[in-house]
Motif scaffolding. Structure first.
Motif: not given
Length: 289
Positions: A198, A213, A217, A220-224, A227-228
């Motif tokens: 981050s 989009e 993501l 909002d730190q919503e990546l696993d 996906d990262w």
């Protein structure tokens, strides 16, 4: 010249079971420290005599700053392992930092205490400016990397007045390149995990190129992890960092070719060989001359 052994001298101050069991420390600034050690040999007799002490305390202070820097600010349940890791990093950073004053004062180097303290203050000012730009999203990945390299040079630049005048230009150029190498290696490690990545280089690289989009993501730190990794590959984060690593190594090799002092070039060549070997052992990108 006495063999370089600063990492070994630092171990009694950094190796503690509690820290090693519950948290991970940043790597010691070995490339910059070794470079400082070499160039302090080309000052007056006093600097040569104190080069181990000066290099050791600078390495400990840099480790303290890096340890505090590695503390993430994501909330976790109190009492969990992440919380313990944060607490230990705070304590470890404070502990490492306290040794620079103790060791210098014990040796009567009060003037150097003031010099390093001033460099630490400058570091904190530069860091605050960087954080301000990050908070306002006014930063590109290249600007982030450049600012971070400058931060990583700051403590070591405070020793420039102690180095032989004819060598200060070479010292500053080599310091910039070794700082770039160590910064890029740190960013490659940081980018392995989306939580620790981050607001690092990969984060800013993706944010300045991502689709809307993807940006949401990421912000909002919503990546696993899967996906990262896909995003990093899509925007060539590791490739760009590895290219920068190669470029800096090539710049160092070019600077060494222009040195006429055989003893100095031998010492610096040993440093570069050792540095490249450590990068390969630690799993960084293969760097060939």
């Amino acid at each position: 010249m006495k063999p370089y052994r600063i990492p070994q001298l630092a171990k009694p101050y950094t190796d503690y079971d509690m820290i090693q069991r519950h948290t991970e420390l940043p790597p010691f600034s070995d490339g910059r420290s070794h470079l400082l050690y070499i160039f302090l040999s080309y000052g007056n007799a006093g600097e040569d005599r104190n080069k181990e002490l000066y290099t050791l305390v600078t390495g400990l202070v840099q480790l303290a700053l890096d340890t505090h820097e590695s503390i993430d600010h994501v909330s976790d349940d109190p009492g969990g392992d992440p919380m313990r890791s944060r607490q230990l990093k705070v304590l470890a950073g404070d502990y490492f930092s306290s040794w620079f004053y103790h060791l210098l004062a014990k040796s009567g180097q009060i003037e150097m205490v003031g010099s390093l303290s001033s460099a630490i203050a400058d570091f904190n000012v530069l860091k605050a400016r960087l954080y301000s730009k990050m908070k306002e999203q006014l930063l590109s990945s290249e600007q982030y990397l450049r600012h971070t390299v400058q931060l990583n040079m700051r403590l070591f630049l405070s020793f420039t007045p102690l180095i032989e005048g004819s060598l200060t230009g070479l010292w500053e150029k080599l310091l910039a390149e070794f700082s770039q190498c160590e910064t890029v290696c740190a960013e490659l490690r940081r980018g392995n995990d989306p939580a620790s990545a981050s607001e690092g280089y990969c984060y800013w690289r993706i944010m300045e190129n991502a689709l809307e989009e993807e940006s949401v993501l990421l912000r909002d730190q919503e990546l696993d992890l899967k996906d990262w990794k896909k995003l990093k590959m899509k925007y060539k984060c590791d490739t760009l960092l590895t290219d920068k690593l190669h470029q800096s190594v090539q710049s160092i090799q070019g600077l060494l070719q222009g040195i006429k002092d055989e003893h100095l070039i031998s010492e610096l060549s040993t440093l570069l060989d050792r540095f490249l070997l450590q990068m390969k052992i630690s799993g960084q990108a293969a760097v060939e001359g």
